[in-house]
Design a protein around this motif. Structure first.
Motif, PDB file in Angstrom:
ATOM      1  N   LYS A 101      38.365 -22.146  71.967  1.00 15.26           N
ATOM      2  CA  LYS A 101      38.597 -20.804  71.917  1.00 15.26           C
ATOM      3  C   LYS A 101      37.464 -19.945  72.536  1.00 15.26           C
ATOM      4  CE  LYS A 101      38.386 -17.708  67.821  1.00 15.26           C
ATOM      5  NZ  LYS A 101      38.568 -17.911  66.232  1.00 15.26           N
ATOM      6  N   ALA A 102      37.884 -18.795  73.078  1.00 17.45           N
ATOM      7  CA  ALA A 102      36.875 -17.856  73.736  1.00 17.45           C
ATOM      8  C   ALA A 102      37.196 -16.483  72.996  1.00 17.45           C
ATOM      9  CB  ALA A 102      37.084 -17.834  75.169  1.00 17.45           C
ATOM     10  N   VAL A 103      35.962 -15.843  72.617  1.00 11.67           N
ATOM     11  CA  VAL A 103      36.374 -14.510  72.191  1.00 11.67           C
ATOM     12  C   VAL A 103      35.005 -13.573  72.847  1.00 11.67           C
ATOM     13  CG1 VAL A 103      36.875 -14.916  69.920  1.00 11.67           C
ATOM     14  CG2 VAL A 103      34.513 -14.876  70.243  1.00 11.67           C
ATOM     15  N   LEU A 104      35.442 -12.275  73.095  1.00  6.89           N
ATOM     16  CA  LEU A 104      34.751 -11.484  73.576  1.00  6.89           C
ATOM     17  C   LEU A 104      34.154 -10.497  72.579  1.00  6.89           C
ATOM     18  CD1 LEU A 104      33.578  -9.938  76.385  1.00  6.89           C
ATOM     19  CD2 LEU A 104      35.659  -8.611  76.049  1.00  6.89           C
ATOM     20  N   ILE A 105      32.770 -10.301  72.345  1.00  6.93           N
ATOM     21  CA  ILE A 105      31.949  -9.611  71.306  1.00  6.93           C
ATOM     22  C   ILE A 105      31.432  -8.515  72.168  1.00  6.93           C
ATOM     23  CG2 ILE A 105      30.254  -9.667  69.872  1.00  6.93           C
ATOM     24  CD1 ILE A 105      30.350 -12.619  69.967  1.00  6.93           C
ATOM     25  N   LYS A 106      31.843  -7.068  71.646  1.00  7.80           N
ATOM     26  CA  LYS A 106      31.452  -5.924  72.164  1.00  7.80           C
ATOM     27  C   LYS A 106      30.169  -5.328  71.340  1.00  7.80           C
ATOM     28  CE  LYS A 106      36.088  -4.648  73.423  1.00  7.80           C
ATOM     29  NZ  LYS A 106      37.237  -3.804  73.082  1.00  7.80           N
ATOM     30  N   ASP A 107      29.232  -4.999  72.108  1.00  9.19           N
ATOM     31  CA  ASP A 107      28.005  -4.336  71.364  1.00  9.19           C
ATOM     32  C   ASP A 107      27.415  -5.468  70.159  1.00  9.19           C
ATOM     33  OD1 ASP A 107      26.208  -2.455  70.408  1.00  9.19           O
ATOM     34  OD2 ASP A 107      27.392  -1.658  69.030  1.00  9.19           O
ATOM     35  N   TYR A 108      27.116  -6.687  70.927  1.00  2.00           N
ATOM     36  CA  TYR A 108      26.764  -7.837  69.958  1.00  2.00           C
ATOM     37  C   TYR A 108      25.144  -7.480  69.407  1.00  2.00           C
ATOM     38  CZ  TYR A 108      23.983  -8.879  74.420  1.00  2.00           C
ATOM     39  OH  TYR A 108      23.239  -8.998  75.297  1.00  2.00           O
ATOM     40  N   ASP A 109      24.653  -6.467  70.116  1.00  2.00           N
ATOM     41  CA  ASP A 109      23.245  -5.978  69.305  1.00  2.00           C
ATOM     42  C   ASP A 109      23.417  -5.014  68.338  1.00  2.00           C
ATOM     43  OD1 ASP A 109      21.701  -7.915  70.528  1.00  2.00           O
ATOM     44  OD2 ASP A 109      21.171  -6.623  72.279  1.00  2.00           O
ATOM     45  N   GLU A 110      24.773  -4.405  68.184  1.00  2.00           N
ATOM     46  CA  GLU A 110      24.976  -3.536  67.245  1.00  2.00           C
ATOM     47  C   GLU A 110      24.354  -2.320  67.546  1.00  2.00           C
ATOM     48  OE1 GLU A 110      25.297  -4.866  63.202  1.00  2.00           O
ATOM     49  OE2 GLU A 110      26.445  -6.485  63.969  1.00  2.00           O
ATOM     50  N   VAL A 111      23.898  -1.760  68.789  1.00  2.00           N
ATOM     51  CA  VAL A 111      23.131  -0.867  69.096  1.00  2.00           C
ATOM     52  C   VAL A 111      24.058   0.591  68.918  1.00  2.00           C
ATOM     53  CG1 VAL A 111      22.169   0.532  70.961  1.00  2.00           C
ATOM     54  CG2 VAL A 111      21.855  -1.703  70.730  1.00  2.00           C
ATOM     55  N   TRP A 112      25.254   0.365  69.054  1.00  3.06           N
ATOM     56  CA  TRP A 112      26.364   1.520  69.060  1.00  3.06           C
ATOM     57  C   TRP A 112      27.043   1.687  67.800  1.00  3.06           C
ATOM     58  CZ3 TRP A 112      26.261   5.491  72.710  1.00  3.06           C
ATOM     59  CH2 TRP A 112      25.751   5.025  74.225  1.00  3.06           C
ATOM     60  N   SER A 113      26.632   0.825  66.718  1.00  2.00           N
ATOM     61  CA  SER A 113      27.362   0.714  65.336  1.00  2.00           C
ATOM     62  C   SER A 113      26.415   1.544  64.336  1.00  2.00           C
ATOM     63  CB  SER A 113      27.560  -0.657  65.109  1.00  2.00           C
ATOM     64  OG  SER A 113      28.319  -1.241  66.063  1.00  2.00           O
ATOM     65  N   SER A 114      25.407   2.445  64.529  1.00  2.00           N
ATOM     66  CA  SER A 114      24.642   2.922  63.831  1.00  2.00           C
ATOM     67  C   SER A 114      25.266   3.869  62.746  1.00  2.00           C
ATOM     68  CB  SER A 114      23.271   3.474  64.409  1.00  2.00           C
ATOM     69  OG  SER A 114      23.442   4.323  65.599  1.00  2.00           O
ATOM     70  N   ASN A 115      26.098   4.733  63.583  1.00  2.00           N
ATOM     71  CA  ASN A 115      26.458   5.999  63.104  1.00  2.00           C
ATOM     72  C   ASN A 115      28.163   6.160  63.427  1.00  2.00           C
ATOM     73  OD1 ASN A 115      26.426   7.853  65.035  1.00  2.00           O
ATOM     74  ND2 ASN A 115      24.457   8.080  64.622  1.00  2.00           N
ATOM     75  N   PHE A 116      28.642   7.028  62.781  1.00  2.00           N
ATOM     76  CA  PHE A 116      30.189   7.396  63.122  1.00  2.00           C
ATOM     77  C   PHE A 116      30.169   7.800  64.533  1.00  2.00           C
ATOM     78  CE2 PHE A 116      33.595  10.409  63.319  1.00  2.00           C
ATOM     79  CZ  PHE A 116      34.811   9.567  63.121  1.00  2.00           C
ATOM     80  N   PHE A 117      29.658   8.808  64.606  1.00  2.00           N
ATOM     81  CA  PHE A 117      29.491   9.363  66.153  1.00  2.00           C
ATOM     82  C   PHE A 117      29.309   8.591  67.369  1.00  2.00           C
ATOM     83  CE2 PHE A 117      27.993  11.794  69.879  1.00  2.00           C
ATOM     84  CZ  PHE A 117      28.876  12.543  70.205  1.00  2.00           C
ATOM     85  N   SER A 118      28.237   7.625  67.211  1.00  4.59           N
ATOM     86  CA  SER A 118      27.997   6.931  68.159  1.00  4.59           C
ATOM     87  C   SER A 118      29.433   5.626  68.247  1.00  4.59           C
ATOM     88  CB  SER A 118      26.854   6.187  68.239  1.00  4.59           C
ATOM     89  OG  SER A 118      26.609   5.260  66.859  1.00  4.59           O
ATOM     90  N   ASN A 119      29.762   5.269  67.231  1.00  5.68           N
ATOM     91  CA  ASN A 119      30.942   4.235  67.224  1.00  5.68           C
ATOM     92  C   ASN A 119      32.094   4.874  67.802  1.00  5.68           C
ATOM     93  OD1 ASN A 119      32.021   2.024  66.480  1.00  5.68           O
ATOM     94  ND2 ASN A 119      32.174   2.552  64.474  1.00  5.68           N
ATOM     95  N   PHE A 120      32.231   6.423  67.638  1.00  2.67           N
ATOM     96  CA  PHE A 120      33.432   6.950  68.077  1.00  2.67           C
ATOM     97  C   PHE A 120      33.292   7.161  69.623  1.00  2.67           C
ATOM     98  CE2 PHE A 120      35.184  11.069  69.773  1.00  2.67           C
ATOM     99  CZ  PHE A 120      36.646  11.088  69.331  1.00  2.67           C
ATOM    100  N   ILE A 121      32.114   7.258  70.150  1.00  9.68           N
ATOM    101  CA  ILE A 121      31.865   7.478  71.594  1.00  9.68           C
ATOM    102  C   ILE A 121      31.948   6.145  72.338  1.00  9.68           C
ATOM    103  CG2 ILE A 121      29.874   7.583  73.380  1.00  9.68           C
ATOM    104  CD1 ILE A 121      31.233  10.474  72.040  1.00  9.68           C
ATOM    105  N   ARG A 122      31.721   4.782  71.699  1.00  9.12           N
ATOM    106  CA  ARG A 122      31.711   3.503  71.844  1.00  9.12           C
ATOM    107  C   ARG A 122      33.329   3.408  72.270  1.00  9.12           C
ATOM    108  NH1 ARG A 122      30.846  -1.695  68.544  1.00  9.12           N
ATOM    109  NH2 ARG A 122      33.120  -1.288  67.814  1.00  9.12           N
ATOM    110  N   SER A 123      34.204   3.718  71.295  1.00 11.30           N
ATOM    111  CA  SER A 123      35.457   3.357  71.221  1.00 11.30           C
ATOM    112  C   SER A 123      36.205   4.008  72.543  1.00 11.30           C
ATOM    113  CB  SER A 123      36.242   3.573  69.847  1.00 11.30           C
ATOM    114  OG  SER A 123      36.214   4.909  69.641  1.00 11.30           O
ATOM    115  N   ILE A 124      35.798   5.086  72.605  1.00 11.08           N
ATOM    116  CA  ILE A 124      36.357   6.238  73.976  1.00 11.08           C
ATOM    117  C   ILE A 124      35.863   5.293  75.014  1.00 11.08           C
ATOM    118  CG2 ILE A 124      36.367   8.231  75.032  1.00 11.08           C
ATOM    119  CD1 ILE A 124      36.207   9.458  72.315  1.00 11.08           C
TER     120      ILE A 124
END
Length: 163
Positions: A101-124
């Motif tokens: 099995k192989a999976v891709l992990i996005k933002d594995y250091d969780e830099v962009w998951s700190s708040n709603f705005f940065s998470n929104f920017i990351r998804s775009i």
């Protein structure tokens, strides 16, 4: 929180005589070739009256860049193993199933998951800017697990004809 996306999962089996040591060595050789530091997460052996069952889980994670990482899992499930000898070598006769099995992990250091705005920017950013890169990692991960599957299948076919 890091986002995990499935790349590919495959499973195949073999019934006959094989060397578990060769399977182990092949997984490690493949991981070195593809720069994946792999380790044995667990190994469980269960003895029955006349046979043994073994489960081996390998895991490895390769950081593609500072945002993406690819995680690989290889599960080797052996059932009804009986020890036998072949040309002064200890081998097993039984059934083996291998799941890769192989999976891709996005933002594995969780830099962009700190708040709603940065998470929104990351998804775009992921959807519109990084789309080609994500597709490339999917293709690369798929090719790598099929390569491991082909190598293991070849190993089992060679084992079959060694007798």
């Amino acid at each position: 929180m890091a986002e995990i996306e499935m790349i590919k999962s495959i499973s195949f089996g073999y019934s006959g005589v094989f060397s578990l040591k060769d399977v182990y060595n092949l997984v490690h050789k493949w991981s070195k070739l593809h720069r994946i530091p792999v380790y044995e997460k667990e190994q469980i052996e269960k003895e029955t009256q006349d046979s043994q069952d073994t489960l081996i889980n390998f895991e490895g994670k390769r950081e593609e860049d500072d945002y993406f990482a690819t995680k690989f899992k290889v599960k080797v499930i052996c059932k009804d193993l009986k020890t036998t000898k072949r040309k002064n070598e200890l081998v097993y006769k039984g059934n083996v199933t291998i799941n890769i099995k192989a999976v891709l992990i996005k933002d594995y250091d969780e830099v962009w998951s700190s708040n709603f705005f940065s998470n929104f920017i990351r998804s775009i950013w992921d959807k519109y800017i990084q789309d080609n890169k994500i597709n490339l990692y999917h293709i690369q991960g798929t090719d790598e697990i099929y390569e491991l599957k082909d190598d293991l299948t070849t190993l089992f076919n060679i084992q079959h004809y060694k007798k």
